[in-house]
Design an enzyme around this catalytic site. Structure first.
Site, mmCIF file in Angstrom:
data_model
loop_
_atom_site.group_PDB
_atom_site.id
_atom_site.type_symbol
_atom_site.label_atom_id
_atom_site.label_comp_id
_atom_site.label_asym_id
_atom_site.label_seq_id
_atom_site.Cartn_x
_atom_site.Cartn_y
_atom_site.Cartn_z
ATOM 1 N N ASP A 8 0.881 -1.162 0.000
ATOM 2 C CA ASP A 8 0.000 0.000 0.000
ATOM 3 C C ASP A 8 0.921 1.215 0.000
ATOM 4 O OD1 ASP A 8 -2.291 1.659 0.218
ATOM 5 O OD2 ASP A 8 -2.057 1.726 2.387
ATOM 6 N N GLU A 68 -0.982 -1.333 -4.841
ATOM 7 C CA GLU A 68 -2.219 -0.612 -5.129
ATOM 8 C C GLU A 68 -1.917 0.529 -6.095
ATOM 9 O OE1 GLU A 68 -5.996 1.595 -2.982
ATOM 10 O OE2 GLU A 68 -4.513 0.581 -1.746
ATOM 11 N N ASP A 141 -2.673 0.733 6.944
ATOM 12 C CA ASP A 141 -1.829 0.565 5.757
ATOM 13 C C ASP A 141 -1.382 -0.889 5.601
ATOM 14 O OD1 ASP A 141 -1.075 3.706 5.250
ATOM 15 O OD2 ASP A 141 -1.109 3.196 7.387
#
Length: 165
Positions: A8, A68, A141
């Site tokens: 992330d 991501e 996260d």
């Protein structure tokens, strides 16, 4: 056996999660964050992220890295620094010759819940459930990074639609 490092991206915190799949059984090997102190110069923070990524790759030797995709930012001030951090993350994977895949938030939500409009709590619940964890991974996260890794394991990566390299 497949081992995926989910990421992330961020520049203050980079979430990571390492998930292994063998014979349909999922194991969480590690999760957490690469943290950069806000008082450091931005270039130093990028270097910390790069070195942290290389350490994760060298430690866990993933078969692939799933990250991501930057899709939408409400805060325009952070979009460029996060994009730069993401570039450093991708560079670390390419340097170590690891296959890299990217997924939009919509794809991640769809893969884990079947609903592209799922709330963050639903994603966290599914990550916890799928991986058989005792509690929701913290910080957020890290939970997000595990969700990205699971998305890679649950989608057909052989199509190459999400492959970066």
């Amino acid at each position: 056996m497949r081992r995926i490092l989910g990421i992330d991206p961020g520049f203050a915190l980079v979430g990571f999660g390492v998930v292994e799949e063998e014979n349909g059984r999922l194991t969480t090997l590690d999760y957490g964050v690469i943290s950069t102190p806000k008082e450091e110069k931005f270039a130093t923070r990028l270097s910390t992220i790069y070195e942290g990524m290389l350490t994760l790759i060298d430690t866990y030797k993933p078969d692939a890295i799933a990250i991501e995709e930057l899709f939408f930012f409400k805060n325009q001030k952070t979009v460029i620094p996060v994009a730069e951090a993401r570039g450093v993350i991708v560079l670390a994977g390419i340097t170590r010759k690891i296959d890299m895949y990217e997924y939009t938030p919509l794809q991640i939500k769809q893969a884990l819940t079947g609903n592209g409009r799922a709330e963050k709590k639903q994603i966290q619940y599914m990550v916890t459930n799928i991986l058989g964890l005792a509690k929701i991974p913290k910080p957020d996260d890290a939970a997000d990074a595990l969700a990205v890794a699971l998305t890679n394991l649950q989608t057909n990566e052989t199509l190459g639609n999400n492959k970066l390299n």
